[in-house]
Every structure is written in C-alpha cells, then in structure tokens.
Design a protein around this motif. Sequence first.
Motif, PDB file in Angstrom:
ATOM      1  N   HIS A  92     -84.686  29.890 -13.335  1.00  0.00           N
ATOM      2  CA  HIS A  92     -83.554  28.962 -13.351  1.00  0.00           C
ATOM      3  C   HIS A  92     -84.006  27.611 -13.920  1.00  0.00           C
ATOM      4  O   HIS A  92     -85.090  27.123 -13.576  1.00  0.00           O
ATOM      5  CB  HIS A  92     -83.011  28.783 -11.935  1.00  0.00           C
ATOM      6  CG  HIS A  92     -81.671  28.130 -11.875  1.00  0.00           C
ATOM      7  ND1 HIS A  92     -81.501  26.769 -12.010  1.00  0.00           N
ATOM      8  CD2 HIS A  92     -80.431  28.657 -11.689  1.00  0.00           C
ATOM      9  CE1 HIS A  92     -80.222  26.484 -11.905  1.00  0.00           C
ATOM     10  NE2 HIS A  92     -79.538  27.613 -11.712  1.00  0.00           N
ATOM     11  N   PRO A  93     -83.193  26.981 -14.797  1.00  0.00           N
ATOM     12  CA  PRO A  93     -83.614  25.695 -15.395  1.00  0.00           C
ATOM     13  C   PRO A  93     -83.916  24.621 -14.362  1.00  0.00           C
ATOM     14  O   PRO A  93     -84.768  23.761 -14.605  1.00  0.00           O
ATOM     15  CB  PRO A  93     -82.414  25.314 -16.272  1.00  0.00           C
ATOM     16  CG  PRO A  93     -81.713  26.604 -16.561  1.00  0.00           C
ATOM     17  CD  PRO A  93     -81.909  27.451 -15.358  1.00  0.00           C
ATOM     18  N   ALA A  94     -83.228  24.644 -13.215  1.00  0.00           N
ATOM     19  CA  ALA A  94     -83.414  23.569 -12.236  1.00  0.00           C
ATOM     20  C   ALA A  94     -83.991  24.066 -10.912  1.00  0.00           C
ATOM     21  O   ALA A  94     -84.697  23.330 -10.219  1.00  0.00           O
ATOM     22  CB  ALA A  94     -82.075  22.866 -11.977  1.00  0.00           C
ATOM     23  N   ARG A  95     -83.717  25.321 -10.531  1.00  0.00           N
ATOM     24  CA  ARG A  95     -84.080  25.794  -9.190  1.00  0.00           C
ATOM     25  C   ARG A  95     -85.315  26.676  -9.181  1.00  0.00           C
ATOM     26  O   ARG A  95     -85.679  27.209  -8.139  1.00  0.00           O
ATOM     27  CB  ARG A  95     -82.891  26.551  -8.582  1.00  0.00           C
ATOM     28  CG  ARG A  95     -81.623  25.710  -8.507  1.00  0.00           C
ATOM     29  CD  ARG A  95     -80.430  26.533  -8.060  1.00  0.00           C
ATOM     30  NE  ARG A  95     -80.601  27.020  -6.687  1.00  0.00           N
ATOM     31  CZ  ARG A  95     -79.763  27.885  -6.095  1.00  0.00           C
ATOM     32  NH1 ARG A  95     -78.727  28.355  -6.801  1.00  0.00           N
ATOM     33  NH2 ARG A  95     -79.964  28.270  -4.864  1.00  0.00           N
ATOM     34  N   GLY A  96     -85.906  26.877 -10.321  1.00  0.00           N
ATOM     35  CA  GLY A  96     -87.124  27.676 -10.347  1.00  0.00           C
ATOM     36  C   GLY A  96     -86.829  29.166 -10.291  1.00  0.00           C
ATOM     37  O   GLY A  96     -85.801  29.631 -10.793  1.00  0.00           O
ATOM     38  N   GLU A  97     -87.738  29.913  -9.687  1.00  0.00           N
ATOM     39  CA  GLU A  97     -87.607  31.376  -9.670  1.00  0.00           C
ATOM     40  C   GLU A  97     -86.533  31.811  -8.672  1.00  0.00           C
ATOM     41  O   GLU A  97     -86.530  31.393  -7.522  1.00  0.00           O
ATOM     42  CB  GLU A  97     -88.948  32.029  -9.309  1.00  0.00           C
ATOM     43  CG  GLU A  97     -90.023  31.864 -10.372  1.00  0.00           C
ATOM     44  CD  GLU A  97     -91.279  32.656 -10.023  1.00  0.00           C
ATOM     45  OE1 GLU A  97     -91.290  33.292  -8.951  1.00  0.00           O
ATOM     46  OE2 GLU A  97     -92.231  32.639 -10.825  1.00  0.00           O
ATOM     47  N   ARG A  98     -85.642  32.668  -9.171  1.00  0.00           N
ATOM     48  CA  ARG A  98     -84.601  33.268  -8.345  1.00  0.00           C
ATOM     49  C   ARG A  98     -84.582  34.769  -8.628  1.00  0.00           C
ATOM     50  O   ARG A  98     -85.006  35.206  -9.704  1.00  0.00           O
ATOM     51  CB  ARG A  98     -83.221  32.685  -8.660  1.00  0.00           C
ATOM     52  CG  ARG A  98     -83.122  31.169  -8.639  1.00  0.00           C
ATOM     53  CD  ARG A  98     -83.292  30.614  -7.237  1.00  0.00           C
ATOM     54  NE  ARG A  98     -82.193  31.010  -6.372  1.00  0.00           N
ATOM     55  CZ  ARG A  98     -82.137  30.701  -5.068  1.00  0.00           C
ATOM     56  NH1 ARG A  98     -83.147  30.021  -4.514  1.00  0.00           N
ATOM     57  NH2 ARG A  98     -81.115  31.079  -4.334  1.00  0.00           N
ATOM     58  N   VAL A  99     -84.097  35.541  -7.681  1.00  0.00           N
ATOM     59  CA  VAL A  99     -83.972  36.992  -7.871  1.00  0.00           C
ATOM     60  C   VAL A  99     -82.504  37.302  -8.121  1.00  0.00           C
ATOM     61  O   VAL A  99     -81.641  36.956  -7.300  1.00  0.00           O
ATOM     62  CB  VAL A  99     -84.484  37.768  -6.650  1.00  0.00           C
ATOM     63  CG1 VAL A  99     -84.352  39.280  -6.895  1.00  0.00           C
ATOM     64  CG2 VAL A  99     -85.927  37.405  -6.354  1.00  0.00           C
ATOM     65  N   LEU A 100     -82.221  37.907  -9.302  1.00  0.00           N
ATOM     66  CA  LEU A 100     -80.849  38.241  -9.670  1.00  0.00           C
ATOM     67  C   LEU A 100     -80.684  39.746  -9.780  1.00  0.00           C
ATOM     68  O   LEU A 100     -81.621  40.461 -10.155  1.00  0.00           O
ATOM     69  CB  LEU A 100     -80.468  37.599 -11.013  1.00  0.00           C
ATOM     70  CG  LEU A 100     -80.540  36.073 -11.124  1.00  0.00           C
ATOM     71  CD1 LEU A 100     -80.007  35.639 -12.477  1.00  0.00           C
ATOM     72  CD2 LEU A 100     -79.801  35.396 -10.002  1.00  0.00           C
ATOM     73  N   ARG A 101     -79.467  40.171  -9.487  1.00  0.00           N
ATOM     74  CA  ARG A 101     -79.078  41.561  -9.764  1.00  0.00           C
ATOM     75  C   ARG A 101     -77.939  41.495 -10.769  1.00  0.00           C
ATOM     76  O   ARG A 101     -76.920  40.845 -10.539  1.00  0.00           O
ATOM     77  CB  ARG A 101     -78.611  42.288  -8.504  1.00  0.00           C
ATOM     78  CG  ARG A 101     -78.104  43.720  -8.827  1.00  0.00           C
ATOM     79  CD  ARG A 101     -77.486  44.416  -7.625  1.00  0.00           C
ATOM     80  NE  ARG A 101     -78.508  44.776  -6.666  1.00  0.00           N
ATOM     81  CZ  ARG A 101     -78.434  44.535  -5.360  1.00  0.00           C
ATOM     82  NH1 ARG A 101     -77.374  43.885  -4.886  1.00  0.00           N
ATOM     83  NH2 ARG A 101     -79.394  44.906  -4.540  1.00  0.00           N
ATOM     84  N   SER A 102     -78.125  42.170 -11.928  1.00  0.00           N
ATOM     85  CA  SER A 102     -77.110  42.206 -12.975  1.00  0.00           C
ATOM     86  C   SER A 102     -76.568  43.622 -13.104  1.00  0.00           C
ATOM     87  O   SER A 102     -77.338  44.588 -13.165  1.00  0.00           O
ATOM     88  CB  SER A 102     -77.692  41.756 -14.321  1.00  0.00           C
ATOM     89  OG  SER A 102     -78.018  40.372 -14.285  1.00  0.00           O
ATOM     90  N   VAL A 103     -75.233  43.722 -13.138  1.00  0.00           N
ATOM     91  CA  VAL A 103     -74.557  45.012 -13.267  1.00  0.00           C
ATOM     92  C   VAL A 103     -73.566  44.896 -14.412  1.00  0.00           C
ATOM     93  O   VAL A 103     -72.839  43.899 -14.511  1.00  0.00           O
ATOM     94  CB  VAL A 103     -73.825  45.393 -11.960  1.00  0.00           C
ATOM     95  CG1 VAL A 103     -73.111  46.727 -12.127  1.00  0.00           C
ATOM     96  CG2 VAL A 103     -74.786  45.439 -10.787  1.00  0.00           C
ATOM     97  N   ALA A 104     -73.530  45.899 -15.289  1.00  0.00           N
ATOM     98  CA  ALA A 104     -72.598  45.899 -16.414  1.00  0.00           C
ATOM     99  C   ALA A 104     -71.964  47.268 -16.545  1.00  0.00           C
ATOM    100  O   ALA A 104     -72.599  48.294 -16.257  1.00  0.00           O
ATOM    101  CB  ALA A 104     -73.313  45.520 -17.715  1.00  0.00           C
ATOM    102  N   LEU A 105     -70.691  47.293 -16.974  1.00  0.00           N
ATOM    103  CA  LEU A 105     -69.956  48.539 -17.143  1.00  0.00           C
ATOM    104  C   LEU A 105     -69.024  48.404 -18.339  1.00  0.00           C
ATOM    105  O   LEU A 105     -68.326  47.409 -18.487  1.00  0.00           O
ATOM    106  CB  LEU A 105     -69.138  48.853 -15.881  1.00  0.00           C
ATOM    107  CG  LEU A 105     -68.277  50.121 -15.942  1.00  0.00           C
ATOM    108  CD1 LEU A 105     -69.159  51.353 -16.024  1.00  0.00           C
ATOM    109  CD2 LEU A 105     -67.366  50.192 -14.718  1.00  0.00           C
ATOM    110  N   ARG A 106     -69.023  49.423 -19.219  1.00  0.00           N
ATOM    111  CA  ARG A 106     -68.167  49.432 -20.406  1.00  0.00           C
ATOM    112  C   ARG A 106     -67.055  50.458 -20.203  1.00  0.00           C
ATOM    113  O   ARG A 106     -67.300  51.581 -19.758  1.00  0.00           O
ATOM    114  CB  ARG A 106     -68.985  49.788 -21.645  1.00  0.00           C
ATOM    115  CG  ARG A 106     -68.139  49.917 -22.927  1.00  0.00           C
ATOM    116  CD  ARG A 106     -68.982  50.286 -24.136  1.00  0.00           C
ATOM    117  NE  ARG A 106     -69.757  49.134 -24.598  1.00  0.00           N
ATOM    118  CZ  ARG A 106     -71.066  49.012 -24.462  1.00  0.00           C
ATOM    119  NH1 ARG A 106     -71.755  49.982 -23.866  1.00  0.00           N
ATOM    120  NH2 ARG A 106     -71.719  47.942 -24.887  1.00  0.00           N
ATOM    121  N   GLU A 107     -65.808  50.068 -20.542  1.00  0.00           N
ATOM    122  CA  GLU A 107     -64.652  50.961 -20.468  1.00  0.00           C
ATOM    123  C   GLU A 107     -64.321  51.446 -21.876  1.00  0.00           C
ATOM    124  O   GLU A 107     -64.366  50.677 -22.834  1.00  0.00           O
ATOM    125  CB  GLU A 107     -63.440  50.226 -19.882  1.00  0.00           C
ATOM    126  CG  GLU A 107     -63.597  49.794 -18.443  1.00  0.00           C
ATOM    127  CD  GLU A 107     -63.542  50.953 -17.480  1.00  0.00           C
ATOM    128  OE1 GLU A 107     -63.005  52.010 -17.871  1.00  0.00           O
ATOM    129  OE2 GLU A 107     -64.052  50.816 -16.349  1.00  0.00           O
TER     130      GLU A 107
END
Length: 974
Positions: free
Chosen positions: A420-435
Amino acid sequence: MSVGLLLLSTTSLAGLSWLGELTAASALAMAAVGVSGIVATFLGRQPDGSPASVTPRVLADAVIDRAQTLLVVTDGSGRMLRYNKACADLSGYSMAELGTAALWRKLVPDEERDSVVRAIDTKAAAPFPRINENHWITKAGERRLLRWTCSDIRDAAGGLTAIVASGVDITDLQRSETQSERATMALRRAHRIARLAHWNWTPLAGTASPAIDEAAGRYAYGPEAAEIYEVPVEILNRDDDTSYGARIHPEDRETVTRTYRAFLTSPDDQLSQDYRILRADGSHRHVRVISEKLRNAAGDIVEMTGIVQDLTELRRAELAMQQVQSILTAAHKLAGIGYWFWDEAGFSLNKAGAPATRFHYSTEAQSITGISEAEIRALSTEEFCQRHVHAADRAQVLQSMQRFREGRTDQYTIEYTYLHPARGERVLRSVALRERDAAGNALHATGLVHDITDIRRGELALRDKERHLEAAHHLARLGYWSWLKDAQGVQLKSAVWSKEAASITGIGSETAQAAILDGTFEQHFPHPDDRLRLMRAINELREGRRTGYDLDYRLRKPDGSEIWLRSMAEHLKDENGHVVGAFGVLQDISERKNAEADLRRAHQSLANAQRIAHVGNWSRIMATGEVSCSDEVYRIFGLEPGSIPFTVDLMLSRVHPEDRPKVVKDIERTVANPAPFLVEHRIVLADGSTKTIRQQGEAMLDSDGRLVRLEGIVLDITDVKAREQALNQARIRAETADRAKTEFLANMSHELRTPLNAVIGFSDVLAQQILGPIPTVYTESIDAIRSSGHHLLEIISDLLEMSRIESGERYLQEFPFDVRSAIHECGRHFSAQAQRDGIAFTIDDTGMLPTLLGEERAFKQVLGNLLSNALKFTPRHGRVTVTAANDSDGGLLIAVSDTGKGIDAKLLPKLGKPFAQGESSLSRRYGGVGLGLAISRRLMDMHDGRLEITSAPGAGTRVIMIFPPERVLSDNTR
C-alpha cells in the motif's frame, strides 16, 4: 337467410292460404331457400329467368330439398312426415337411411332425447314457437350442436296440421363464443395480476372536435379500476370529475389536475402521469395513468382511452432496492471490500493494457488499494504487479491477471501481500468473474478486492490460541465433543470428537463420531455398571427433557483397561433459542477417583474403628463457634448422624443436670487457659436413658498463641462404668450362671449327642453291612434312622447356637473375606440337592462384589439357612436364584429367590422369631422347629445388617441379606 327472417317465415305460413296445394312444410322450405327463388317460382320463371312449368307440389318438394337449414316436419304426435337433404348432409346418413325411426333416435344422445320430445309435443304447456338446443351424433361420430325453432302449423279452423322444426348448426359459433370468453377472462386475470385497469372517454353524439370538453362526453372505467381505487365502479363512472379528483392525494391533486386539463386542449395525443391516490382506510397507492386520444380522418377526437396501473409494489421494491444498495455499500465499507466493473462488449485496451472505456473502480476499492480510478486505468498489469505486489507473490498474481485479461480463464481468486502506498504491507484477496452470452461472447467482468489483513492476523492469533488450548487440554487431560441436529431437529447430522478426547479414551475420532451419530456410543463404551446412567442422561439431552448433565462414569478403552471420566454437556441454541445441538467436555479423573477411593477407605476404616470402639471425634472453631463431628458422636448422643447441626448448646442440653455445672466450668477453664483437658460426665438421651462418656481434647493455637480451635474425642464408657460398678455382683452371678449353663450345655451335649452319635454310628454300620448282610427290606428303615438322627443332631446344634446367641456368648470372629468365593462355596454344598430334587439352581454375581468385614462362617450359615429353606419349599421344575449386587448407598445385597408357593402376607411378621414357621401344615410336611431363620436374623443383627423378606401366595419368596456400607471394605475386579 337470418334466423329472424326464418322465424318470421315459419310463423306466417298459416296466413299463406293463397298457396293452394302448397303444404305448410313446403312453404317453410321455400322461406329457407330464399326470397328470390320463391318470387321467381310464383312469377312462372326459374331463378335464372327460364319459364316455370312445374306443379305446386313438385315445387314445394324441390324447395324443401334445396333449403340450407335443417327442416323436419312431424304430425304433432311424433310421426315423421318430411325431412330435407340438409339433414342427410349434416348427419352423414343417406336420405334412405334416415327413413327409419331407429336412426333418428340414434342421432340424439340419450340424455337429450326428452328435451327433443318436449319441443315437438303438442301437449306440452310451453307456447310455440319453441327453441331447443341438442346435439346430433353424426355417422362419423362427431357431436354437432343444433339450435331448433319449432312452430305449429294450423288450418283455418285452428286445427293442428303439422309441427315444423328448423335447425341451425351452431357448433362453431359456440366454440368461438367459448374462446372469446376465455380470452376475456384471461385478459382480466392478467389485468388483476398486473394491477392494471382500462378506461375510455367517448363524446356524446355529434360533439367530436379537435379538443376535448369533458362535459361533452362520458368516462367508463373497467371493473379492475374499482379494485385499484377501492370504490364502486359506478362512482368512478359519474359524469363529473369531482369524485375522481377527491381520490387523488392532496399533495399531488393540483399538479395532476392542471397537467391533465392542459393535455385535454393540447395537440398532444398521449399523456403519462404518476401520482398517489387515497383509499377509504387512509392508505395511499402509487398509480400510473396513461391517456391517449383517438382521432378520425378529419383530426377530430372521437374517443380517448387509457390505462391505470397500480405501481405501489414496484415503488416499494425500488425503495427496498435503494435500501439494499445503501446497506451493501455500508457493508462493503465496514468489511473492507471494494469492487470494480468492466464492460467488455466491444471493449478495447489502451497502450497500458487497461480497458479504454466502460471501467468503474469503486470508492472503497480506491480506499483499500490507495490508488484512484484514473491511476488504475493508467497502469498496465505488469506495472501494477511491479509496484504494488510483494516480490514473493508477484509471479503468481501476474500470471492470474494476465490469463484473465487475455480471456484464457473467466475467473480467478488470489491472495497476496499488497504494498500500500501509505499503509505498508496489507493482505488482499482479489476475485474476478467474467460473464458471457449464449454464443460465448464476453459481456462484462466484475471483481472484488477485500482487505483481509486483520482476518489473517486474527487467524494467526486464533491458531496460536488453539495450540495453547490444545496444550492446556493435554495437560489437564480434557477433551471435547459435540453434535448438531438436522434442519427438522430430529436426526443428528454431524458430530465432533476432539483429538484430545481420542487420546484420553483410546477411541478414534471417526469411530466415536460414527457411534455418536447412530446412538451407539453409550451402549458400547461405558462400563456396564454405569451404562444405564449415561444412556438416560444422553437420551434426555437429545430429546430436550434436560438442558445438560454433569456425571462421572467409567469407560472401557479398546485395550480393555478402564478409566474414570467426568462428562459435562449442555445444549447449543440458535439465535431464536431453538436447540440445534449439544456440546460437552470430558476429563480423565482416574487419579482423583483413586485418591477418593483411598480416602473413602481411610474414612471407612476410621468410622469402623470409631464404631467398634464407640469413640467419636469433634472439632470446634472458636471464631465462629461452628462444631463438626463424626457420625459416632451423633450415635453416642442418641442422634441420627447429620440429622441436625451439632453445637455446644446441643451437647450441654444432653449433659446430666447434676454434671452440667462441672462440664461448663471445665469448658470455660480450657478456653481461658488453653491446655489439654479430660472430663467424664453423664448424658441423658431422648428416651430418658443415660450414658457415661469421656471427653478428651487439646487446644489448637495460632502463631501468636491465640486459641483458634479445640480438637477432641468422645468415648462412650457407659459399659465400662457399669461393669466397674457391678463387677463383684456380676462376677458372682456370672460365675454361677456360667457354671450352671456350662454344666447344662455339657450335660445336654453329652446326654443328647452321645446316644444320637451311637444311633447314627450303628445305623451307618447297618447301612454298610459291616456285621454281615441284612435283608433288603430293612435298607429303607436304616436310611430313615440315619437321616432322622442327622436331622435331630442339627436341631440340637441349632438349639445350642440359639442359646449361645441369647446368652450373649456368641461372638463374631471378624475378618475380611471374599464374598464371591463364600457364595460359590455355599452354592456347591446345595447344588447336588437341587439337582436331585429337579430344581434349577443359579448364582448371578456378574457385577462387582466387594470384600466384606465379618465372620465368614456366620455369612455361610445365614446363606445356607436361606438356601435350605428355598430348596425345601420349591417344587420340582422350580427355580432358586442367588443374586449379589452393590447397594445404591455403598452397602451389599445378597438375595435368595425361589418360585415356591409363597407365604401369606399375614404370616410374614412371625418369620424370624424362635420356633415360628409360616404355618403348621409346613411343619408336618417339611419338618424343622423354626430356628434357622431366627438364628439368621440374629447373626445379621450382629453384623449391623438385616434380613428383608418379600413374598406372596403363588409368587415365590425373596429373602435379601442387607449389609451396611461400614462392612464394605474395598472393591474387587471381576
């Protein structure tokens, strides 16, 4: 030709007198053929203009045959006079086939035949012409519906000459009407379902104009409008608009009215208005009213029509959607979830590899990543990963995102460390779906970005806690289990058996969970003596009859060893308070149970010692005055152990009045000057008897020398004092009585036993034929002599035993002995007799049996007397059973049961008294003097126990030897 013209023709036939020979039927047929044909005929020409040269009769027949309607002529009594070719064409039968009456009956269905007869019956009350509808069944089997008009033909005098029936096939007409009705009903149902109604305005005759003047026309609302407005349709259809205007919500009324008035005079042909209406109950509904003008070729308005639709539910749904959207937005913000949307239909990528158009990056997504929508648009996938994805996760994230953008996959789910540009290391979960559409073309893609940093940190903390909890469980030897019910709350759907529970019990998780689900755990694993308690508790918990339990039980491990467990359980409930399952813990308490058993044995030994020595101990806490004491102290003072609190005042109230001042003085002196003390005094019991006791104790001091507690003992020395006071007199009386009794017993033994032994000995000699053979006839007599001698010797022994007990000279030689061995040894002595008499004899000692403190000989003597009586009074093929079990209070029960004739309840109190038997007939039949049960009772009394007898005529007898807990020393394994 219309039906009306046909009716006119048939009813006017009587006035056509100028037809001469032309019959009424022919005239009717002529009417059916057509006016032009008839006119041509009577003018002497054919319809095509050629001259006519036929007679009236021939002409009439030709007219009937040419008629397109069905014509049937009867004579009024049911006899057929004439029918035309149209009948043959419709029915499918030839003119010749129709000549039989049976075929006409076949044409009409049975259920409709009566109505046909009534239509042509001249005696019927109904006037002519008569209308009747009935079916014909054609030769092809088709049912056709016909409508008949039946007319009477009369002569000049009014006499009936014929009945003419003219029929029309209305089958197709009826089908069309039915379909039209169904369509109308379906349309109305659709209107009701859609909350839709129609209305129209029509101008009065001759008032069509380019603009609408409401007063020059009339409104008409459909019935569905009445349901929407909840007013009768008659009110809506009034000529004035005041009734309708009153239904419009006051806040909308002026705007709606002004707009509608302007529309009426405007050149616009359509108007749509949304507003609210008021109902009689004060509620309001949202409606949409659409108005449309219909013009003629000249442009004048000939009609205005419209619809009214109830939009209330739609408005509520829209409001609910707005609320859901607000809640969802708030939830995303609270949960740290952002989203993005990418419309792929015809999309193109810019140079950075990002969507050029139709891309949305939510505010929460921008907050989570620290990147604005404009910045994310400008970044390529490679640049995004290089700048914002941790090096350890970069390759995996780049590969997943590239595959998705290139269309090689339609979804992905990835977790990674985000920079993160300001908060440092973060853990993210990204989910994507195509119709995609049905053809496989990409439509749009949607994605979520979730900041799960706190979740992962919580999971790590939770795992640490779980490890700590597992370690604590292991150290405390504590496991847990649970089960959940199905949606119906009837069956169990899942179960859990923790790792530590498996370690404690040696029962694997899969095995235990399967046993919990099928309800067999409590049947297989608990100790047999504890199984019923556990089964009852678990069943009541499952059935909801109890909310939890806390009990100790023994469990047999798969290797055969046994452990003690403490099991605690309680219901699990959902947010509505409904029971959905149960949770429990179990702890290995074997060490505690062993320590408790040792402590109980020590306490029992102390209690036995105090009971035997008639000495009790007590303790008094000086600060509170609380006194605690052993059971023997209660017994010495004539009280039931634990029945009431033992206090100093209670003790002083029992002190003899002559000794009380001395005792009070000794107590005060001990409290004032703490030192060991010894005092002897008398006490008076509740029944007025007195005892002499000795109290001896010590003062317990704290580190400062202050008295905190008194510890002491109470010794019952009544017997000692009595013996001291009457020692000389008792010694003389005892010595005299002892000498007399000894001499009597010696003489009795010598005088009775000596000849009996001689009788028994000589009978043995005779039975063994030592002195030579004897006749066989004497053998039975010799056996009788020997048996009677032994019996008499037993009676004398019982008399001597009873004499010793009554004189107090029978003492118990008490030692611990094994109950099981004693029972089986005694049973072996009687098994031969039982087999000889044909009686089933069994010993049931499958439970745990303790070691008993007592005299083994006396135990066997009592049990032998009970078995002897049971075998004596049980008939052949009967049953005698010995049952041994632990009592619920820690004592011991030995029961002897038989299936004999039983004893009357009135005689039970006599049993156990010397020389008493159930009834005199038994003495004559079975022998004996009635000392066995009396001796048994005395011996059980000497063991602080008792005999309990239950019996009823025809139900057998059960005698139970009951030993108190003080006699039970320890448990034995089987």
